[in-house]
Design an enzyme around this catalytic site. Structure first.
Site, PDB file in Angstrom:
ATOM      1  N   THR A 163       0.730  -1.065  -0.014  1.00  0.00           N
ATOM      2  CA  THR A 163      -0.147   0.247  -0.168  1.00  0.00           C
ATOM      3  C   THR A 163       1.259   1.319   0.188  1.00  0.00           C
ATOM      4  O   THR A 163       0.359   1.905   0.091  1.00  0.00           O
ATOM      5  CB  THR A 163      -1.126  -0.139   0.938  1.00  0.00           C
ATOM      6  OG1 THR A 163      -0.355  -0.412   2.000  1.00  0.00           O
ATOM      7  CG2 THR A 163      -2.553  -1.143   1.347  1.00  0.00           C
ATOM      8  N   SER A 192      32.205  -5.582   6.672  1.00  0.00           N
ATOM      9  CA  SER A 192      31.543  -6.610   6.991  1.00  0.00           C
ATOM     10  C   SER A 192      32.002  -7.572   7.833  1.00  0.00           C
ATOM     11  O   SER A 192      32.157  -8.415   7.020  1.00  0.00           O
ATOM     12  CB  SER A 192      29.758  -6.898   6.070  1.00  0.00           C
ATOM     13  OG  SER A 192      29.213  -8.164   6.751  1.00  0.00           O
ATOM     14  N   GLY A 202      13.388 -11.249   4.239  1.00  0.00           N
ATOM     15  CA  GLY A 202      12.512  -9.573   3.822  1.00  0.00           C
ATOM     16  C   GLY A 202      11.997  -8.851   4.994  1.00  0.00           C
ATOM     17  O   GLY A 202      10.529  -8.214   5.075  1.00  0.00           O
ATOM     18  N   SER A 257      17.991  -4.514   4.072  1.00  0.00           N
ATOM     19  CA  SER A 257      19.343  -2.827   3.338  1.00  0.00           C
ATOM     20  C   SER A 257      18.300  -1.728   3.892  1.00  0.00           C
ATOM     21  O   SER A 257      19.290  -0.970   3.884  1.00  0.00           O
ATOM     22  CB  SER A 257      18.896  -3.130   1.604  1.00  0.00           C
ATOM     23  OG  SER A 257      17.437  -2.686   1.216  1.00  0.00           O
ATOM     24  N   ASP A 306       9.848   0.731   5.256  1.00  0.00           N
ATOM     25  CA  ASP A 306      10.929  -0.353   5.614  1.00  0.00           C
ATOM     26  C   ASP A 306      11.717   1.492   6.264  1.00  0.00           C
ATOM     27  O   ASP A 306      12.043   1.032   7.097  1.00  0.00           O
ATOM     28  CB  ASP A 306      11.579  -1.037   4.298  1.00  0.00           C
ATOM     29  CG  ASP A 306      10.908  -1.670   4.099  1.00  0.00           C
ATOM     30  OD1 ASP A 306       9.853  -1.944   4.158  1.00  0.00           O
ATOM     31  OD2 ASP A 306      11.151  -2.612   2.746  1.00  0.00           O
ATOM     32  N   TYR A 335       8.135  -7.095  -8.404  1.00  0.00           N
ATOM     33  CA  TYR A 335       7.768  -6.237  -7.102  1.00  0.00           C
ATOM     34  C   TYR A 335       7.647  -5.314  -8.636  1.00  0.00           C
ATOM     35  O   TYR A 335       6.491  -4.351  -8.321  1.00  0.00           O
ATOM     36  CB  TYR A 335       8.613  -5.695  -6.202  1.00  0.00           C
ATOM     37  CG  TYR A 335       8.467  -4.090  -5.770  1.00  0.00           C
ATOM     38  CD1 TYR A 335       7.622  -4.448  -4.243  1.00  0.00           C
ATOM     39  CD2 TYR A 335       8.882  -3.521  -5.115  1.00  0.00           C
ATOM     40  CE1 TYR A 335       7.697  -4.046  -3.606  1.00  0.00           C
ATOM     41  CE2 TYR A 335       8.305  -1.926  -4.743  1.00  0.00           C
ATOM     42  CZ  TYR A 335       7.952  -2.455  -3.688  1.00  0.00           C
ATOM     43  OH  TYR A 335       8.049  -1.120  -2.986  1.00  0.00           O
TER      44      TYR A 335
HETATM   45  C1  GLA Z   1       9.493  -4.021   0.386  1.00  0.00           C
HETATM   46  C2  GLA Z   1       9.047  -2.579  -0.278  1.00  0.00           C
HETATM   47  C3  GLA Z   1       8.252  -1.125   1.051  1.00  0.00           C
HETATM   48  C4  GLA Z   1       6.885  -2.268   0.852  1.00  0.00           C
HETATM   49  C5  GLA Z   1       6.279  -3.840   0.872  1.00  0.00           C
HETATM   50  C6  GLA Z   1       5.847  -4.060   0.290  1.00  0.00           C
HETATM   51  O1  GLA Z   1       9.349  -3.969   1.938  1.00  0.00           O
HETATM   52  O2  GLA Z   1      10.799  -2.261   0.753  1.00  0.00           O
HETATM   53  O3  GLA Z   1       8.557  -0.510   0.164  1.00  0.00           O
HETATM   54  O4  GLA Z   1       6.156  -1.691  -0.878  1.00  0.00           O
HETATM   55  O5  GLA Z   1       7.941  -4.629   0.449  1.00  0.00           O
HETATM   56  O6  GLA Z   1       4.283  -3.490   1.177  1.00  0.00           O
END
Ligand code: GLA
Length: 394
Positions: A36, A68, A127, A131, A175, A225
């Site tokens: 969203t 790292s 996920g 990053s 994120d 994506y």
């Molecule tokens: C990734 C992207 C976010 C968001 C999610 C899905 O994490 O970095 O910006 O779009 O996917 O909600």
């Protein structure tokens, strides 16, 4: 990982006896509001206690050196402040380097370089935003080391710009925002169009949040994506032929139902449906949480997963197997994928007395169907990116 070991490593790798400063940025989970953010809707993420540590000191010359501990065989990656452009051979170091570059573009100047050691304990490729975590830990490190005054939301935006313009991933703001602005024991409701936000206490009564890693590598994630993004943009254009809206987030489900035939392509119509309904569910989820109605909160999470599975089509066998197995367990209020999808992690809200059975049963189902194990973590909701003051603690 012991802090004293990280400090020793820093001193050993960079041949110094100086005490480095220590910074931390978390990873994130998203409770609800998936895909969203780039559709101008709401998200409801929280920062977790797993994240990225950065130990750093300023140098006396113009060099910048990155190391790292997670990728120690790569060794030190070095560059000069005079050339902060993206370079393929700089590999993972392009993330922190991109932050330095974007701080400079923003008008901050660095008279001398620095040495930095990173260590991250976010499960690899899960996920959970490793990053964005390294981007923001670099942001707070630059802020602290050079005594800069930078607005936190601007820092968050710079992180997203690094991702979009420097690394080349077309991600939204969620994120970096969750990681930059997270708060212990709270989830964060963000309006991705206006960047208005508020915190909601995560009072889950006798429940905990379990993060379940599918351990599936998120291969096609980037291209799929971007495909979803452009499908939504195209659906929005169709709707704009008759509606005065700037994003799918502007639409209520009723309006969507009334005008959805403007979107000619049935696939794009499904994508837009997800974005509109998911945004609505996110606002409803906040209300349920505020009212202590965890049962409804869980139901909304389940609906979110089904929509991501059937309308947005970003789940896949691994995530569906985990989530469906979770739904069958006793003591589970709700479960859904979290993050971009196509592998990565799911989350479930589980009664603390049922956690052990939950892990065992879900993993059995998963192993039987997928052929390998999932990994389970209990999520602790922590603060956003900051300097850690360890003086006197060692
Ligand atoms: C990734 C992207 C976010 C968001 C999610 C899905 O994490 O970095 O910006 O779009 O996917 O909600």
């Amino acid at each position: 990982m012991e802090l004293s070991i990280l400090i020793q490593d820093f001193q050993h790798i960079f041949h110094t006896s100086e005490q480095p400063r220590l910074f931390f940025a978390p990873g994130r989970i998203n409770l609800i509001g998936e895909h969203t953010d780039y559709n101008g809707g709401h998200v409801f993420p929280a920062a977790i206690s797993y994240g990225t540590y950065a130990l750093a000191v300023k140098r006396n010359d113009q060099k910048v050196r990155f190391y790292s501990k997670n990728l120690s065989d790569v060794g030190i990656i070095e560059c000069d402040l005079a050339d902060l452009n993206y370079q393929t051979e700089h590999d993972w170091a392009n993330y922190p380097k991109g932050m330095v570059n974007h701080f400079e573009k923003e008008g901050y100047s660095f008279p001398v370089g620095f040495d930095v050691l990173f260590y991250g304990n976010i499960p690899n490729g899960a996920g959970l935003s490793s990053s964005a975590s390294i981007e923001l830990v670099t942001g707070v490190m630059l802020e602290g080391l050079y005594d800069l005054s930078i607005d936190r939301i601007r820092m968050v935006q710079l992180g997203q710009m690094v991702e979009n313009n420097y690394i080349g991933v077309n991600s939204g703001i969620m994120d970096q925002f969750a990681i930059g602005k997270g708060k212990q024991d709270h989830a964060l409701l963000l309006d991705c169009q206006t960047l208005d936000y508020s915190y909601a206490p995560l009072n889950l009564q006798s429940h905990v949040i379990i993060i379940i890693n599918t351990n599936k590598r998120r291969e096609l994630a980037g291209s799929k994506y971007n495909e979803r993004r452009s499908e939504c943009e195209s659906a929005l254009k169709d709707l704009q032929t008759e509606l005065d809206i700037t994003s799918l987030g502007d639409l209520e489900p009723e309006q969507f139902e009334q005008f959805k035939q403007l979107i000619k392509d049935p696939i794009k119509q499904k994508r837009a449906k997800h974005a509109v309904y998911e945004n609505h569910r996110t606002l409803e989820a906040l209300e349920s949480l505020k009212q202590g109605n965890l049962k409804h909160f869980g139901e909304l999470m389940n609906q979110s997963h089904l929509s991501l599975q059937h309308d947005y089509e970003v789940t896949g066998l691994e995530l569906d197997t985990i989530v469906e197995a979770a739904w069958d367990q006793e003591g589970v209020l709700g479960a859904r994928m979290t993050g971009a999808g196509f592998g990565g992690c799911a989350i479930a809200i589980v009664d603390q007395n049922h956690v052990e059975d939950f892990k065992k049963d879900v993993n059995n189902t998963y192993r039987n169907k997928v052929g390998y194990d999932a990994t389970f973590y209990v999520a602790t909701i922590g603060d956003g990116a900051k300097e850690l003051n360890y003086k006197g603690v060692l």
